[in-house]
Design a protein around this motif. Structure first.
Motif, PDB file in Angstrom:
ATOM      1  N   HIS A 173       0.870  -1.179   0.000  1.00  0.00           N
ATOM      2  CA  HIS A 173       0.000   0.000   0.000  1.00  0.00           C
ATOM      3  C   HIS A 173       0.904   1.226   0.000  1.00  0.00           C
ATOM      4  O   HIS A 173       1.585   1.495   0.993  1.00  0.00           O
ATOM      5  CB  HIS A 173      -0.895  -0.012   1.232  1.00  0.00           C
ATOM      6  CG  HIS A 173      -1.884   1.101   1.259  1.00  0.00           C
ATOM      7  ND1 HIS A 173      -2.921   1.139   2.183  1.00  0.00           N
ATOM      8  CD2 HIS A 173      -2.027   2.226   0.507  1.00  0.00           C
ATOM      9  CE1 HIS A 173      -3.632   2.228   1.994  1.00  0.00           C
ATOM     10  NE2 HIS A 173      -3.096   2.910   0.982  1.00  0.00           N
ATOM     11  N   ASN A 228       1.495   5.092   0.155  1.00  0.00           N
ATOM     12  CA  ASN A 228       0.777   6.234   0.724  1.00  0.00           C
ATOM     13  C   ASN A 228       0.891   7.479  -0.141  1.00  0.00           C
ATOM     14  O   ASN A 228      -0.034   8.286  -0.200  1.00  0.00           O
ATOM     15  CB  ASN A 228       1.303   6.533   2.132  1.00  0.00           C
ATOM     16  CG  ASN A 228       0.442   7.537   2.854  1.00  0.00           C
ATOM     17  OD1 ASN A 228      -0.773   7.583   2.656  1.00  0.00           O
ATOM     18  ND2 ASN A 228       1.037   8.350   3.688  1.00  0.00           N
ATOM     19  N   LYS A 277      -1.441  -4.415  -5.306  1.00  0.00           N
ATOM     20  CA  LYS A 277      -0.819  -3.084  -5.241  1.00  0.00           C
ATOM     21  C   LYS A 277      -1.913  -2.017  -5.127  1.00  0.00           C
ATOM     22  O   LYS A 277      -2.803  -1.944  -5.972  1.00  0.00           O
ATOM     23  CB  LYS A 277       0.035  -2.833  -6.484  1.00  0.00           C
ATOM     24  CG  LYS A 277       1.177  -3.826  -6.645  1.00  0.00           C
ATOM     25  CD  LYS A 277       2.010  -3.541  -7.870  1.00  0.00           C
ATOM     26  CE  LYS A 277       1.320  -3.934  -9.163  1.00  0.00           C
ATOM     27  NZ  LYS A 277       1.216  -5.405  -9.315  1.00  0.00           N
ATOM     28  N   ILE A 278      -1.836  -1.200  -4.062  1.00  0.00           N
ATOM     29  CA  ILE A 278      -2.826  -0.155  -3.799  1.00  0.00           C
ATOM     30  C   ILE A 278      -2.090   1.164  -3.583  1.00  0.00           C
ATOM     31  O   ILE A 278      -1.022   1.192  -2.973  1.00  0.00           O
ATOM     32  CB  ILE A 278      -3.670  -0.488  -2.546  1.00  0.00           C
ATOM     33  CG1 ILE A 278      -4.394  -1.827  -2.735  1.00  0.00           C
ATOM     34  CG2 ILE A 278      -4.670   0.632  -2.241  1.00  0.00           C
ATOM     35  CD1 ILE A 278      -5.091  -2.321  -1.488  1.00  0.00           C
ATOM     36  N   VAL A 279      -2.658   2.274  -4.070  1.00  0.00           N
ATOM     37  CA  VAL A 279      -2.038   3.577  -3.892  1.00  0.00           C
ATOM     38  C   VAL A 279      -3.073   4.606  -3.442  1.00  0.00           C
ATOM     39  O   VAL A 279      -4.216   4.579  -3.882  1.00  0.00           O
ATOM     40  CB  VAL A 279      -1.348   4.056  -5.195  1.00  0.00           C
ATOM     41  CG1 VAL A 279      -2.350   4.218  -6.324  1.00  0.00           C
ATOM     42  CG2 VAL A 279      -0.562   5.344  -4.971  1.00  0.00           C
ATOM     43  N   ASP A 280      -2.663   5.498  -2.529  1.00  0.00           N
ATOM     44  CA  ASP A 280      -3.488   6.647  -2.153  1.00  0.00           C
ATOM     45  C   ASP A 280      -3.236   7.788  -3.132  1.00  0.00           C
ATOM     46  O   ASP A 280      -2.122   7.978  -3.615  1.00  0.00           O
ATOM     47  CB  ASP A 280      -3.142   7.121  -0.735  1.00  0.00           C
ATOM     48  CG  ASP A 280      -3.664   6.178   0.326  1.00  0.00           C
ATOM     49  OD1 ASP A 280      -4.568   5.395   0.015  1.00  0.00           O
ATOM     50  OD2 ASP A 280      -3.154   6.223   1.459  1.00  0.00           O
ATOM     51  N   PHE A 319      -1.027   0.054 -10.568  1.00  0.00           N
ATOM     52  CA  PHE A 319      -1.644  -0.441  -9.337  1.00  0.00           C
ATOM     53  C   PHE A 319      -2.964  -1.153  -9.629  1.00  0.00           C
ATOM     54  O   PHE A 319      -3.624  -0.879 -10.630  1.00  0.00           O
ATOM     55  CB  PHE A 319      -1.892   0.723  -8.371  1.00  0.00           C
ATOM     56  CG  PHE A 319      -0.632   1.289  -7.773  1.00  0.00           C
ATOM     57  CD1 PHE A 319      -0.151   0.821  -6.557  1.00  0.00           C
ATOM     58  CD2 PHE A 319       0.082   2.282  -8.428  1.00  0.00           C
ATOM     59  CE1 PHE A 319       1.008   1.333  -6.009  1.00  0.00           C
ATOM     60  CE2 PHE A 319       1.243   2.813  -7.891  1.00  0.00           C
ATOM     61  CZ  PHE A 319       1.712   2.330  -6.674  1.00  0.00           C
ATOM     62  N   ARG A 359      -5.574  -1.095  -7.393  1.00  0.00           N
ATOM     63  CA  ARG A 359      -6.619  -0.207  -6.900  1.00  0.00           C
ATOM     64  C   ARG A 359      -6.001   1.132  -6.522  1.00  0.00           C
ATOM     65  O   ARG A 359      -4.858   1.190  -6.078  1.00  0.00           O
ATOM     66  CB  ARG A 359      -7.331  -0.779  -5.659  1.00  0.00           C
ATOM     67  CG  ARG A 359      -8.219  -1.973  -5.923  1.00  0.00           C
ATOM     68  CD  ARG A 359      -9.477  -1.581  -6.685  1.00  0.00           C
ATOM     69  NE  ARG A 359     -10.391  -2.702  -6.807  1.00  0.00           N
ATOM     70  CZ  ARG A 359     -10.334  -3.628  -7.749  1.00  0.00           C
ATOM     71  NH1 ARG A 359      -9.361  -3.578  -8.640  1.00  0.00           N
ATOM     72  NH2 ARG A 359     -11.209  -4.600  -7.795  1.00  0.00           N
TER      73      ARG A 359
END
Length: 217
Positions: free
Chosen positions: A19, A21, A37-40, A80, A82
């Protein structure tokens, strides 16, 4: 260094997912990672480029730079599985790109539990701004002091502005208060608990002119 640290983490921790940030902190080898894989998306540079761009540059140069950031960030986000937006307007803006399926970007608003309950009733003439020394906070409150504060003072006699947090210690803010000769401003500074300060306010202002996501004031 970041790429190497990420590669080492994959080998030693056997990560199932990652994740990120900050989009700008994405490892260059993120595409080699086979987990989730997740990204803000609260630091998309192209969304706040107009505010921070050098005004001395020709407009076509600024537009070209903004478009370059937009394309490179769109491509990076595409690596990513999401992406998380903390405001629906950010999600809708990103969905204007044909590269993004609607289900890939989700909105997850930021929220914080209250640390306590304020004592007493608010003061009808008290205005509160809370912030640290981030550039957006300083620019925002300086803009407010220059363009709005005198109008409020003239409309609401006896009103007072309380600057709570490290923003009150900023040299730029102190200089502006002195330059404008403002006397109805209290530079409170850091406090251990915000509850009572919020409780005193008739109005809480957040004149934040730049940045993406929800203004979590």
């Amino acid at each position: 260094m970041l790429d190497r640290a990420f590669a080492d983490a994959q080998q030693t921790a056997r990560l199932d997912g990652v994740h990120v940030n900050y989009l700008s902190a994405t490892p260059g080898n993120i595409g080699d990672f086979n987990g989730i894989k997740i990204v803000d998306l609260h630091d998309v540079i192209s969304d706040r480029f107009d505010v921070h761009a050098d005004r001395n540059l020709p407009l076509f140069v600024r537009d070209a730079a903004k478009n370059w950031h937009r394309k490179s960030e769109t491509a990076l986000i595409g690596s990513f599985d999401r992406a998380i937006a903390i405001a629906e307007e950010d999600r809708e803006d990103l969905l204007t790109s044909d590269e993004w399926p609607s289900g890939k970007i989700v909105t997850l608003p930021a929220f914080f539990p209250a640390s306590g309950r304020p004592n007493g009733a608010p003061d009808a003439k008290t205005i509160v701004f809370v912030g640290g020394t981030a550039r957006a906070n300083i620019e925002g409150i300086v803009w407010y002091l220059r363009n709005i504060h005198r109008q409020v003072t003239e409309t609401v006699a006896g009103s007072e502005l309380l600057l709570v947090g490290a923003v009150a210690d900023s040299k730029a803010v102190k200089d502006e208060v002195g330059r404008l000769r403002l006397t109805n401003i209290q530079l409170v500074g850091h406090v251990p608990d915000l509850a009572n300060w919020y409780g005193r306010a008739a109005v809480i202002i957040a004149p934040i002119l730049s940045g993406t996501g929800m203004k979590i004031k």
